[in-house]
Design a protein around this motif. Structure first.
Motif, PDB file in Angstrom:
ATOM      1  N   LEU A 186       0.801  -1.171   0.054  1.00 38.28           N
ATOM      2  CA  LEU A 186      -0.225  -0.018   0.132  1.00 38.28           C
ATOM      3  C   LEU A 186       0.855   1.185   0.009  1.00 38.28           C
ATOM      4  O   LEU A 186       1.999   1.091   0.372  1.00 38.28           O
ATOM      5  CB  LEU A 186      -0.900  -0.222   1.187  1.00 38.28           C
ATOM      6  CG  LEU A 186      -2.321  -0.859   1.179  1.00 38.28           C
ATOM      7  CD1 LEU A 186      -2.885  -0.986   2.719  1.00 38.28           C
ATOM      8  CD2 LEU A 186      -3.179  -0.288   0.065  1.00 38.28           C
ATOM      9  N   PRO A 187       0.323   2.611  -0.568  1.00 37.71           N
ATOM     10  CA  PRO A 187       1.148   3.824  -0.441  1.00 37.71           C
ATOM     11  C   PRO A 187       0.962   4.066   0.872  1.00 37.71           C
ATOM     12  O   PRO A 187       0.342   4.310   1.592  1.00 37.71           O
ATOM     13  CB  PRO A 187       0.408   4.496  -1.486  1.00 37.71           C
ATOM     14  CG  PRO A 187      -1.114   4.226  -1.224  1.00 37.71           C
ATOM     15  CD  PRO A 187      -0.893   2.628  -1.000  1.00 37.71           C
ATOM     16  N   ARG A 188       2.449   4.944   1.247  1.00 37.42           N
ATOM     17  CA  ARG A 188       2.534   5.720   2.306  1.00 37.42           C
ATOM     18  C   ARG A 188       2.006   6.845   1.930  1.00 37.42           C
ATOM     19  O   ARG A 188       1.843   7.189   0.908  1.00 37.42           O
ATOM     20  CB  ARG A 188       3.895   5.593   2.852  1.00 37.42           C
ATOM     21  CG  ARG A 188       4.649   4.316   3.265  1.00 37.42           C
ATOM     22  CD  ARG A 188       3.745   3.817   4.593  1.00 37.42           C
ATOM     23  NE  ARG A 188       4.161   2.347   5.019  1.00 37.42           N
ATOM     24  CZ  ARG A 188       3.079   1.090   4.698  1.00 37.42           C
ATOM     25  NH1 ARG A 188       2.082   1.414   3.847  1.00 37.42           N
ATOM     26  NH2 ARG A 188       3.600   0.028   5.145  1.00 37.42           N
ATOM     27  N   PHE A 189       1.683   7.779   2.925  1.00 37.29           N
ATOM     28  CA  PHE A 189       1.164   8.951   2.648  1.00 37.29           C
ATOM     29  C   PHE A 189       1.888   9.799   1.617  1.00 37.29           C
ATOM     30  O   PHE A 189       1.596  10.750   0.734  1.00 37.29           O
ATOM     31  CB  PHE A 189       0.519   9.779   3.856  1.00 37.29           C
ATOM     32  CG  PHE A 189      -0.011  11.129   3.683  1.00 37.29           C
ATOM     33  CD1 PHE A 189      -1.247  11.177   3.037  1.00 37.29           C
ATOM     34  CD2 PHE A 189       0.682  12.333   3.748  1.00 37.29           C
ATOM     35  CE1 PHE A 189      -1.958  12.308   2.656  1.00 37.29           C
ATOM     36  CE2 PHE A 189       0.145  13.530   3.600  1.00 37.29           C
ATOM     37  CZ  PHE A 189      -1.233  13.470   2.984  1.00 37.29           C
ATOM     38  N   ALA A 190       3.337   9.716   1.997  1.00 39.84           N
ATOM     39  CA  ALA A 190       4.032  10.735   1.202  1.00 39.84           C
ATOM     40  C   ALA A 190       4.135  10.237  -0.281  1.00 39.84           C
ATOM     41  O   ALA A 190       4.521  11.063  -1.240  1.00 39.84           O
ATOM     42  CB  ALA A 190       5.631  10.260   1.772  1.00 39.84           C
ATOM     43  N   ARG A 195      -4.906   9.232   7.288  1.00 38.86           N
ATOM     44  CA  ARG A 195      -5.115   8.530   8.472  1.00 38.86           C
ATOM     45  C   ARG A 195      -4.986   6.866   8.438  1.00 38.86           C
ATOM     46  O   ARG A 195      -4.506   6.175   9.173  1.00 38.86           O
ATOM     47  CB  ARG A 195      -6.557   8.650   9.238  1.00 38.86           C
ATOM     48  CG  ARG A 195      -6.873  10.239   9.795  1.00 38.86           C
ATOM     49  CD  ARG A 195      -7.836  10.294  10.689  1.00 38.86           C
ATOM     50  NE  ARG A 195      -8.041   9.361  11.871  1.00 38.86           N
ATOM     51  CZ  ARG A 195      -9.083   9.223  12.410  1.00 38.86           C
ATOM     52  NH1 ARG A 195      -9.952   9.920  12.281  1.00 38.86           N
ATOM     53  NH2 ARG A 195      -8.965   8.327  13.429  1.00 38.86           N
ATOM     54  N   ALA A 196      -5.575   6.695   7.172  1.00 39.22           N
ATOM     55  CA  ALA A 196      -5.543   4.829   6.873  1.00 39.22           C
ATOM     56  C   ALA A 196      -4.126   4.691   6.636  1.00 39.22           C
ATOM     57  O   ALA A 196      -3.731   3.666   7.161  1.00 39.22           O
ATOM     58  CB  ALA A 196      -6.209   4.940   5.594  1.00 39.22           C
ATOM     59  N   ALA A 197      -3.418   5.260   6.013  1.00 43.69           N
ATOM     60  CA  ALA A 197      -1.826   5.101   5.689  1.00 43.69           C
ATOM     61  C   ALA A 197      -1.121   4.926   6.778  1.00 43.69           C
ATOM     62  O   ALA A 197      -0.304   4.005   7.054  1.00 43.69           O
ATOM     63  CB  ALA A 197      -1.545   5.806   4.633  1.00 43.69           C
ATOM     64  N   ASP A 198      -1.391   5.811   7.787  1.00 43.67           N
ATOM     65  CA  ASP A 198      -0.442   6.023   8.921  1.00 43.67           C
ATOM     66  C   ASP A 198      -1.111   4.869   9.851  1.00 43.67           C
ATOM     67  O   ASP A 198      -0.168   4.150  10.645  1.00 43.67           O
ATOM     68  CB  ASP A 198      -0.800   7.244   9.647  1.00 43.67           C
ATOM     69  CG  ASP A 198      -0.026   8.487   8.998  1.00 43.67           C
ATOM     70  OD1 ASP A 198       0.634   8.241   8.035  1.00 43.67           O
ATOM     71  OD2 ASP A 198      -0.423   9.777   9.250  1.00 43.67           O
ATOM     72  N   HIS A 199      -2.198   4.566  10.079  1.00 39.96           N
ATOM     73  CA  HIS A 199      -2.574   3.480  10.615  1.00 39.96           C
ATOM     74  C   HIS A 199      -2.247   2.090  10.443  1.00 39.96           C
ATOM     75  O   HIS A 199      -1.934   1.296  11.152  1.00 39.96           O
ATOM     76  CB  HIS A 199      -4.172   3.397  10.756  1.00 39.96           C
ATOM     77  CG  HIS A 199      -4.883   2.474  11.616  1.00 39.96           C
ATOM     78  ND1 HIS A 199      -5.007   2.572  13.118  1.00 39.96           N
ATOM     79  CD2 HIS A 199      -5.305   1.195  11.108  1.00 39.96           C
ATOM     80  CE1 HIS A 199      -5.815   1.518  13.577  1.00 39.96           C
ATOM     81  NE2 HIS A 199      -5.964   0.611  12.559  1.00 39.96           N
ATOM     82  N   LEU A 200      -1.996   1.785   9.007  1.00 36.70           N
ATOM     83  CA  LEU A 200      -1.621   0.726   8.582  1.00 36.70           C
ATOM     84  C   LEU A 200      -0.195   0.320   8.552  1.00 36.70           C
ATOM     85  O   LEU A 200       0.107  -0.651   8.311  1.00 36.70           O
ATOM     86  CB  LEU A 200      -2.355   0.464   7.276  1.00 36.70           C
ATOM     87  CG  LEU A 200      -3.794   0.014   7.196  1.00 36.70           C
ATOM     88  CD1 LEU A 200      -4.279   0.195   5.881  1.00 36.70           C
ATOM     89  CD2 LEU A 200      -4.378  -1.254   7.925  1.00 36.70           C
ATOM     90  N   LYS A 227      -0.293   4.631 -13.179  1.00 38.46           N
ATOM     91  CA  LYS A 227       0.804   5.535 -12.708  1.00 38.46           C
ATOM     92  C   LYS A 227       0.303   6.109 -11.317  1.00 38.46           C
ATOM     93  O   LYS A 227       0.709   7.423 -11.007  1.00 38.46           O
ATOM     94  CB  LYS A 227       1.384   6.684 -13.546  1.00 38.46           C
ATOM     95  CG  LYS A 227       1.873   6.215 -14.666  1.00 38.46           C
ATOM     96  CD  LYS A 227       2.218   7.181 -15.764  1.00 38.46           C
ATOM     97  CE  LYS A 227       2.729   6.763 -16.990  1.00 38.46           C
ATOM     98  NZ  LYS A 227       2.942   7.935 -17.904  1.00 38.46           N
ATOM     99  N   LEU A 228      -0.459   5.414 -10.679  1.00 35.27           N
ATOM    100  CA  LEU A 228      -1.068   5.814  -9.233  1.00 35.27           C
ATOM    101  C   LEU A 228      -0.066   6.038  -8.098  1.00 35.27           C
ATOM    102  O   LEU A 228       0.109   7.150  -7.683  1.00 35.27           O
ATOM    103  CB  LEU A 228      -2.163   4.543  -8.833  1.00 35.27           C
ATOM    104  CG  LEU A 228      -2.989   5.060  -7.914  1.00 35.27           C
ATOM    105  CD1 LEU A 228      -3.774   6.216  -8.033  1.00 35.27           C
ATOM    106  CD2 LEU A 228      -4.072   4.039  -7.336  1.00 35.27           C
ATOM    107  N   TYR A 229       0.733   5.051  -7.921  1.00 33.79           N
ATOM    108  CA  TYR A 229       2.255   5.157  -7.072  1.00 33.79           C
ATOM    109  C   TYR A 229       3.232   4.162  -7.558  1.00 33.79           C
ATOM    110  O   TYR A 229       2.789   3.453  -8.179  1.00 33.79           O
ATOM    111  CB  TYR A 229       1.838   5.361  -5.628  1.00 33.79           C
ATOM    112  CG  TYR A 229       1.208   3.947  -5.129  1.00 33.79           C
ATOM    113  CD1 TYR A 229       1.963   3.115  -4.445  1.00 33.79           C
ATOM    114  CD2 TYR A 229      -0.159   3.699  -5.360  1.00 33.79           C
ATOM    115  CE1 TYR A 229       1.488   1.903  -3.984  1.00 33.79           C
ATOM    116  CE2 TYR A 229      -0.818   2.570  -4.940  1.00 33.79           C
ATOM    117  CZ  TYR A 229       0.181   1.650  -3.952  1.00 33.79           C
ATOM    118  OH  TYR A 229      -0.105   0.381  -3.601  1.00 33.79           O
ATOM    119  N   ALA A 230       4.219   4.094  -6.785  1.00 35.55           N
ATOM    120  CA  ALA A 230       4.985   3.417  -7.545  1.00 35.55           C
ATOM    121  C   ALA A 230       4.936   1.753  -7.403  1.00 35.55           C
ATOM    122  O   ALA A 230       5.346   1.052  -8.217  1.00 35.55           O
ATOM    123  CB  ALA A 230       6.603   3.461  -6.674  1.00 35.55           C
TER     124      ALA A 230
END
Length: 407
Positions: free
Chosen positions: A15-19, A37-42, A126-129
Motif C-alpha cells: 500500500l502507499p505511504r502518505f508521502a 489516517r488510513a496510511a498511518d494507521h496501517l 501511474k497511481l504510485y510506485a
C-alpha cells in the motif's frame, strides 16, 4: 478486532505511504485527511488493538461511496482523473480493512468485486510506485481457490494450420522498423505483417482456455451481447470472465449455433490483469512515430466464431495482432467514406450502415464506386491499419486478438 496474518502483512507493505500520494491529494482535502489516517494507521505495529480502526474503516467506505457517485454524476469521459485515482486508492484501502476483518471465501469474493471496480472505474495507471505490484498481489491472494476444483475443464484449442487465402493488400515478412516506416507508416498503406509476434508466450499459452480461467476467471469485464454492436438486439453486461468462458467455449455449447454470441471487445484487459500483459509485448512498430510503449493503447478482443465488428474506422494507427483463431477482414479507403453511408448519429458516425460481407447495391448504390480489400488474418499475423481506414471484421473460429493503437 483486527488481526493480520503474514499474507496480509505483505499486502499492506505494498500500500502507499502518505508521502507516496501526498502530491495527488493536494487539492482533495477530505481524501487527504482520510487516506493519511488510513496510511498511518496501517503502518506495521499499529494494527492491533487500535480504537480508531472501525472509525477509519468507516471513513474509507464513505470516501469510496462518495467518489463512486462523483464518477457517475456525468459522462465518464468528463470525470477528472484525480477523482478516479482517489476512488482507486480508496478501494485498495477498503479491501485491506475488509480482509483484516475476515478472509472468508465470501469476504474475498466481495473484495474481488471491489478490486474490479477500482480497475474499471478508477484509474490505477501511474497511481504510485507499487500500485501494479499491489494489484497483482491482490489478484493472486483474492483469487486463490476461488474458481474451485468442481468446474469442468475448458478445451485446449488446437493450433490452426496456415492456409493460402486471398490477400488484396501488400504482405511483408517480419519487416524492419525502417521498412515498416517507409512502406507502411509513411505511405499510409494497410499491410499484412507476417512472423512478427511468433515469440509471444500468448501464442501457445492462451489456446489453453484453462490458463485464461486460472489467471483471469474471477475478474469482472464488460461483455457485448450479440454479434454486432449496431443490431437492435445488442447490449452490454458486466460478467465474470469464468462465466463468459464457460458459456462461449465450454464443450457443450461451443458448437451450438443457437448459443447467444458474447464478445469481450475493445477492453483494456491487460491493464486489469498484468499477468496476461506479460504474455505479450508492444511491437516496436508502434513506436515508429517516436511515441513510447507506455502511450500505446492496448485492447483485447476475445470471442467465439461469428463475432462481427461492422464496417467502421478509428482515429489512430492500429496494429491488430492475431493470437489464436482466424478472422475475415474487409477494408476500404478513407477516400471512399462518402460511398460507405456512415450513420448520421454522433455516436455511430464512424460506423457504416452497410453489411460489407453482403453489400446491398440497390439500397446503397454508391457502394458500386467503392473498392474493397479482403484478407484472412491468421494466428501470428498482424494487420497494420492507418488512421481512418474502414474495416469490417468477422471471426471464422474462436478468436483472441490484441490491438495496439497509437497517435
Amino acid at each position: 478486532m483486527f488481526a493480520a496474518a503474514a499474507p496480509l502483512l505483505e499486502l499492506i507493505k505494498l500500500l502507499p505511504r502518505f508521502a507516496d500520494i501526498e502530491a495527488l491529494l493536494e487539492h482533495e482535502i477530505e481524501a487527504r485527511y482520510i487516506l493519511k489516517r488510513a496510511a498511518d494507521h496501517l503502518e506495521l505495529g499499529k494494527l492491533e488493538g487500535s480504537s480508531s480502526s472501525e472509525e477509519i474503516s468507516y471513513l474509507i467506505g464513505a470516501l469510496v461511496d462518495k467518489h463512486w457517485e462523483r464518477i457517475h454524476s456525468g459522462h465518464f469521459s468528463s470525470v477528472p482523473l484525480v477523482i478516479r485515482k482517489v476512488y482507486a486508492l480508496g478501494c485498495y484501502f477498503k479491501i485491506i480493512f475488509m480482509l483484516l476483518e475476515s478472509t472468508s471465501h465470501e469476504q474475498r469474493e466481495k473484495c474481488g468485486a471491489i478490486l474490479d471496480e477500482a480497475q474499471l472505474l478508477g484509474c490505477t495507471d501511474k497511481l504510485y510506485a507499487k500500485s501494479k505490484d499491489l494489484q497483482a498481489a491482490l489478484m493472486s491472494y483474492l483469487d486463490e481457490d476461488v474458481i474451485g476444483n468442481n468446474s469442468k475443464p475448458l478445451p485446449i484449442l488446437a493450433p490452426l494450420e496456415r492456409i493460402s487465402s486471398r490477400c488484396d493488400i501488400p504482405q511483408l515478412n517480419a519487416p524492419s522498423i525502417l521498412e515498416f516506416r517507409n512502406s507502411c507508416y509513411q505511405a499510409e498503406q494497410p499491410t499484412l505483417l507476417l512472423n512478427t509476434i511468433n515469440h509471444w508466450p500468448a501464442i501457445s499459452k492462451w489456446r489453453d482456455l484453462n490458463y485464461l480461467l486460472k489467471v483471469a476467471g474471477n475478474r469482472t469485464v464488460p461483455i457485448e451481447i450479440g454479434s454486432n454492436y449496431v443490431s437492435d438486439e445488442w447490449s452490454q453486461q458486466l460478467v465474470k470472465i469464468r462465466d463468459f468462458l464457460y458459456r462461449q467455449f465450454g464443450r457443450e455449447t461451443s458448437s451450438d449455433d443457437n448459443q447467444e454470441v458474447e464478445y469481450l471487445a475493445q477492453h483494456e484487459l491487460f491493464a486489469q490483469i498484468p499477468t496476461l500483459k506479460s504474455d505479450i509485448c508492444v511491437p516496436d512498430y508502434c513506436t515508429v512515430s517516436g511515441d513510447t510503449p507506455s502511450n500505446v493503447d492496448i485492447k483485447a478482443w476475445l470471442g467465439p466464431r461469428h463475432t462481427i465488428s461492422p464496417m467502421h474506422n478509428d482515429p489512430k494507427h492500429n496494429l491488430l495482432c492475431q493470437v489464436f483463431g482466424s478472422k475475415i477482414i474487409i477494408l476500404a479507403s478513407p477516400a471512399d467514406t462518402p460511398n460507405l453511408y456512415p450513420h448520421e448519429s454522433e455516436f455511430l458516425n464512424n460506423t457504416s450502415q452497410i453489411d460489407a460481407a453482403i453489400p446491398d447495391f440497390e439500397r446503397f448504390p454508391l457502394l458500386r464506386r467503392t473498392r474493397f480489400y479482403e484478407l484472412l488474418l491468421q494466428p501470428g499475423d498482424c494487420l497494420y491499419l492507418p488512421p481512418k481506414w474502414w474495416h469490417y471484421v468477422r471471426s471464422e473460429t474462436p478468436s483472441f486478438s490484441v490491438s495496439f493503437w497509437w497517435e
